[in-house]
Structure formats: structure tokens, C-alpha cells
Motif scaffolding. Structure first.
Motif, short mmCIF file in Angstrom:
data_model
loop_
_atom_site.label_atom_id
_atom_site.label_comp_id
_atom_site.label_asym_id
_atom_site.label_seq_id
_atom_site.Cartn_x
_atom_site.Cartn_y
_atom_site.Cartn_z
N GLU B 96 0.82 -1.22 0.00
CA GLU B 96 0.00 0.00 0.00
C GLU B 96 0.85 1.27 0.00
N LEU B 97 2.16 1.09 0.06
CA LEU B 97 3.05 2.24 0.03
C LEU B 97 3.66 2.36 -1.36
N THR B 98 4.09 3.57 -1.71
CA THR B 98 4.73 3.72 -3.02
C THR B 98 6.14 3.14 -2.96
N VAL B 99 6.74 3.01 -4.15
CA VAL B 99 8.09 2.47 -4.23
C VAL B 99 9.05 3.31 -3.38
N ASP B 100 8.95 4.64 -3.52
CA ASP B 100 9.82 5.53 -2.74
C ASP B 100 9.63 5.33 -1.25
N GLU B 101 8.36 5.26 -0.83
CA GLU B 101 8.09 5.13 0.60
C GLU B 101 8.62 3.80 1.13
N ALA B 138 3.53 0.06 -4.63
CA ALA B 138 4.38 -1.12 -4.80
C ALA B 138 3.58 -2.37 -5.14
N GLY B 139 2.32 -2.39 -4.74
CA GLY B 139 1.48 -3.56 -5.03
C GLY B 139 1.29 -3.80 -6.52
N LEU B 149 12.66 -4.45 -5.21
CA LEU B 149 12.29 -3.44 -4.21
C LEU B 149 12.63 -3.90 -2.79
N VAL B 150 12.35 -5.16 -2.47
CA VAL B 150 12.70 -5.60 -1.10
C VAL B 150 14.20 -5.60 -0.90
N ILE B 151 14.95 -5.98 -1.94
CA ILE B 151 16.41 -5.95 -1.79
C ILE B 151 16.86 -4.50 -1.63
#
Lengths: 298, 264
Positions: B96-101, B138-139, B149-151
Motif C-alpha cells: 500500500e506504500l509507493t516504491v519511494d516510501e 508497490a502492489g 524493491l525488497v532488496i
């Protein structure tokens, strides 16, 4: 014709001001629900306690209303943290339902304590606002109501920024999103929980402060919590803008129903209208206007 | 750098998930921890990260040390502050958060905001696709992008030891290749030590210098990667090859079934 529009606007405006109070209490519901998954039934009581703090700081300690207001906010933030620490921390890992029942108990306790310490009497709040109403293009509004609306919109902006920009705000959303992943990257879940309780108590106090300006100081004002409940459901339990808009809508509907339908159907419509709305929403849009629909893949 | 000696982990006071394993990750090295489902790999990682208690798990014996500091009783926050960051299994981004967040929140515990900005740029250089998607939720990213993204979120935490839990899970071979190259690059450029948990032994042994193989909560084999990759049993059970490196015929299987002799 012109007069009926004026009545309508008048009802809208005063509906918005009481709706603003609902919105602030509903915001507290949403904040705690989002972060911890718990529905806090004591939100209305937190509001009442906050109102009493400001009232007693002004009348007993003769503080300036602004100082009293700020001090009341600090005390209630502290109260939120204490409540979280004493009552909810030991319940970590227990079923959510038990925790919700504890908040019901907390509601009774808070109300009982306030009645015990400060009594049942109904007091007039020494309002800082000038009592002469404000005239806005033919529609008049009490200054206190006007500032309630302003404060509501200010809170929306503050909270949207808080959740979008600040580090703690983003971390709170991360915790709400996926607790375990948040824990693994080093966010302290406990700290986020106490922060959300503190903020929820603070917004409740702001709501309480404005409410006693347009009403009276008595332990019974905690019933506003029950009115804010449909507001939070209407907006969607996990949406901050939803809580605010839901609060305003409920306030307006209530006032319009009171203004127009009470005459036709006899009294009482005002009181139940918000719950009629609640039932309708739950039937049509169970996740509320802005709530996240939980899609379960099978 | 990270040293685990004889740890035993019990879930719910009865289930012994990890039965006395020891392993070591040297400074700046890449170590692979291999094994099939339920071998206890993820449990070991959770023990290192200090998040066992939320699953009713407990370290009942043994020691986990990081740069000489005992981690057994530390909570996840303190462990992250020490520089151990886990990239959890199954691409647990905040959808629910953006890539940046997602990336900023990875640096939540850090106070050096200037360095955080540099690291953000560095992550974007490693994964240019994230730069294109930076404002999106991100979803909505694809599986490969989510893994990146997780890395990236892990790197934002400024790890000295980065622990990756099955980064290849459910990804196309081409993407897996790309992600492992980046892991190698991170190890190389930032001198980050890496503990890699994998089921895909083939690719893990390619980039790791040392490997451990776990089964039923125990380390059953360990050694330098080349040696492990050359081991007959490893080839048979983890790399899916016969001694000549060709595919296996059904007749061989029927005729003589190779057993995991170390189990009995």
C-alpha cells in the motif's frame, strides 16, 4: 424560495460543525484501527476526558484557554500512552475480539472515573470565542462552530502530510500494511502502537475541546463516540480522509434530517438518521467510501 | 563476522525446528544456506533477526554472535541497528506504500539523512526500473520488480550483513539471473557480507564462496562452493544432475535409488 435556500445552507453549516467533531473522534477510531487492528470503543470517552482536562485547567488553574488547550493535548497524549502500556500491551497476541472488549471496559472505567472525580454536573464551558455569531453572506454561524470547521480541515491537511511525508507517519502505514515485515526492518511495533494511541487521544481531545464550546461539559458527551462510529464506517475504517468526510457527511445528514423531517414525522429522526445511514452503508458498501476492500483470493 | 554455534530453536515449546546448527559468515563473503522446504533455513534467519518471538519460537541453546556481540536476547530493532538486515521471503513489500516510501521506510532506524539520500540514489542505480516506477504503489509492481524493491529496501538500511531469504522464489530464470548479478555487485561494491538462503542450489553456489546444506534442522554438509557443487550427493539431490551431467533416465531411478545416506 430564497429563504429555503438560506435555511438549507444554515443547516448544512451547522451540520458541518458538529460533523467536524464527529470527524475528529472518527479519526481516532481510524488511527488505532489502522495501526493495531483494534476497534477502540473508548474513543468517545477519551474525547470526554480531554474536554474535562481543558475545562479544569481553565476553571481551576485559571490558565489561559490556549495554554490549557495545549496542556490538555499533552496530558491526553500521555494518557493514550499509559492506556496502551497498561491495558493493551499485556494483550499482545490475544484474539482481537478480547482486546476490543477490553476497550469497552476502558470506556466504562474512564467515564466512571471522571464522574467520580469531577461529578455529574453539567457545566458551561468558558468559551474563548466571542458569542456574537458570524455572518457569511446571509447565513449566520457561531464563531465556535466556524472554528470547528476550520480546525477539522486543518487536521485533514496535517494528517495527510503526516502520513505522506514524515518518517513516523510512513512507518505507521508500513506497520498497518504488514506488521512482520515492518518488524524485520527494525521498526518497533510497540512504539508505533503507543504513538497511534497517543495521537488518537490527542485528536479526541481536540474534538472534545470544540464540542464543549458548542455544547456543555458533562460526562455524557462521550455519546459522541457512538455518533462517530457511523462516520468511521461510512468513510471506511482504514482511511484518514474517509473518517473526516464521513464525519462531515454524518453531521450534515443528521442536521438536515433534524431540520426537515423532524417537523413532518415528529422528533427523534435526527438521533437515528446517522444509524439508518450506517445500516444502508453496511448493506451497499461494506468497506465504506474510501476503505480498502480486502480481496481474498481463493 | 556472524558466528552461530550449536543453536537449537523450539516452536511452541515442543517443536524442535533447528537442531544444533553452526555456521559462519566471514567479513565481505557470500555464504549460501541451502536445503529443501522445512529444513529450518528461514527459522535460522528469523533467529538471527530476532523475530522468533512473534511466532512463539525460542532459541533454547547455543549462541549467535555478530562481531563479538551476543544476539540471542536482542530484539529486532537492536539487531537492525547493529547492521544485520533481512530481506524476507516471499517479496514482503509494503504494497500500500509507493516504491519511494518502501525505500525510505527501509532507512527508518537511520539518523544520517544525508547518507540515506546517497543510498537511495545508489539503489536506483542498481535497479533502474525502480526509478521509473518510483511514485507507483508497490502492489502494482511485477514479481521481479517487487523482489528488487525488497532488496533495495534492505540496502537502504545500510547493512553490514544482508540476509536474503529465497530471492529466486517464483521468478523467471532471466530475472533470477539479473537479481543474483546485483547481489554479487552489492557484495563487491559495498563490501556487504551476504547470507543467502536458497532452494535453487545451482545459482546460489555460483555466487557463494561457501555453502551449508541443511536438512531436518541440521547442517548435513558444508564446504567451499566448488567442492559442494562437485559432490555426488549434492548433484543428485540439489542440482538434479547425474554424474555425467545429463538428464536422468527413469530406468536408473527404478533400478537404484540413491539414498540420503547421512540421514540414517
Amino acid at each position: 424560495m430564497n429563504e429555503s435556500i438560506q435555511t438549507f445552507l444554515q443547516l448544512m453549516l451547522s451540520g458541518m460543525s458538529i460533523g467536524g467533531v464527529y470527524a475528529m473522534v472518527a479519526l481516532g477510531f481510524v488511527l488505532i484501527y489502522k495501526a493495531t487492528g483494534v476497534f477502540n470503543f473508548a474513543q468517545g470517552e477519551l474525547m470526554m476526558v480531554g474536554a474535562y482536562f481543558s475545562f479544569y485547567l481553565i476553571t481551576q488553574y485559571h490558565l489561559h484557554f490556549f495554554q490549557a488547550f495545549l496542556l490538555a493535548l499533552i496530558i491526553s497524549a500521555f494518557l493514550g500512552i499509559v492506556v496502551e502500556f497498561l491495558i493493551l500491551k499485556p494483550m499482545v497476541g490475544e484474539p482481537i475480539f478480547s482486546v476490543v472488549m477490553i476497550t469497552v471496559g476502558l470506556a466504562v472505567m474512564l467515564k466512571g472515573t471522571v464522574s467520580l472525580v469531577w461529578g455529574h454536573d453539567v457545566h458551561q464551558f468558558p468559551s474563548p470565542f466571542i458569542s456574537s455569531p458570524l455572518s457569511l453572506g446571509g447565513v449566520t454561524i457561531f464563531r465556535s462552530s466556524f472554528w470547528t470547521i476550520v480546525a477539522t480541515f486543518a487536521l485533514v491537511v496535517i494528517f495527510i502530510l503526516f502520513f505522506r511525508v514524515s518518517k513516523v507517519g510512513i512507518a505507521m502505514r508500513a506497520v498497518a500494511n504488514d506488521q512482520r515485515a515492518a518488524q524485520i526492518i527494525g521498526i518497533s511495533i510497540r512504539k508505533i502502537f503507543s504513538i497511534s494511541w497517543a495521537i488518537a487521544a490527542v485528536v479526541a481531545t481536540i474534538g472534545g475541546f470544540f464540542f464543549v464550546n458548542i455544547f456543555f461539559v458533562t460526562p455524557d458527551i462521550s455519546y459522541i463516540g457512538m455518533k462517530a462510529f457511523p462516520a468511521a464506517v461510512l468513510g471506511g475504517m482504514d482511511s484518514v480522509p474517509g473518517a473526516i468526510i464521513g464525519g462531515l457527511i454524518i453531521g450534515i445528514i443528521e442536521n438536515l434530517a433534524g431540520g426537515y423531517l423532524d417537523k413532518l414525522l415528529g422528533g427523534g429522526i435526527k438521533e437515528i438518521s446517522s444509524f439508518v445511514v450506517l445500516i444502508l452503508i453496511l448493506m451497499i458498501k461494506p468497506y465504506g467510501l474510501f476503505g480498502k476492500e480486502e480481496i481474498t483470493r481463493v | 563476522m556472524l558466528k552461530i554455534t550449536n543453536i537449537e530453536i523450539v516452536y511452541n515449546d515442543v517443536i524442535l525446528a533447528v537442531r544444533g546448527i553452526s555456521l559462519e559468515v566471514p567479513q565481505g563473503g557470500i555464504v549460501a544456506l541451502l536445503g529443501s522446504n522445512g529444513a529450518g533455513k528461514s527459522t535460522t534467519l528469523k533467529a538471527i533477526s530476532g523475530v522468533l518471538d512473534s511466532e512463539e519460537g525460542e532459541i533454547v541453546d547455543g549462541k549467535i554472535e555478530f562481531k563479538g556481540v551476543l544476539l540471542n536476547r536482542k530484539n529486532s530493532k537492536e539487531i537492525v541497528r547493529l547492521g544485520i538486515i533481512q530481506v524476507p521471503e516471499g517479496r514482503r513489500i509494503f504494497d500500500e506504500l509507493t516504491v519511494d516510501e518502501n525505500l525510505w521506510v527501509g532507512a527508518y532506524h537511520r539518523l544520517d539523512s544525508k547518507k540515506v539520500k546517497e543510498d537511495y540514489q545508489r539503489v536506483m542505480d542498481y535497479f533502474p526500473i525502480l526509478r521509473e516506477r518510483h511514485g507507483q504503489l508497490a502492489g502494482y509492481l511485477s514479481g521481479g520488480e517487487q523482489q528488487m524493491l525488497v532488496i533495495g529496501r534492505g540496502i537502504m538500511g545500510k547493512p553490514e550483513l544482508l540476509m536474503l531469504d529465497e530471492p529466486s522464489l517464483g521468478l523467471a530464470p532471466l530475472i533470477v539471473e539479473e537479481i543474483f548479478q546485483i547481489i554479487q555487485k552489492v557484495n563487491h561494491e559495498e563490501r556487504t557480507s551476504i547470507l543467502l538462503v536458497e532452494q535453487n542450489a545451482n545459482i546460489a553456489l555460483q555466487i557463494a564462496s561457501y555453502g551449508y546444506i541443511m536438512e531436518n534442522g541440521k547442517v548435513v554438509l558444508d564446504g567451499p562452493s566448488q567442492k559442494l557443487a562437485a559432490n555426488e550427493d549434492v548433484k543428485e539431490f540439489y542440482l538434479g544432475l547425474t554424474d555425467v551431467g545429463s538428464r536422468k533416465s527413469y530406468r536408473d531411478v527404478k533400478h537404484y535409488k540413491r539414498r540420503k545416506r547421512w540421514l540414517s
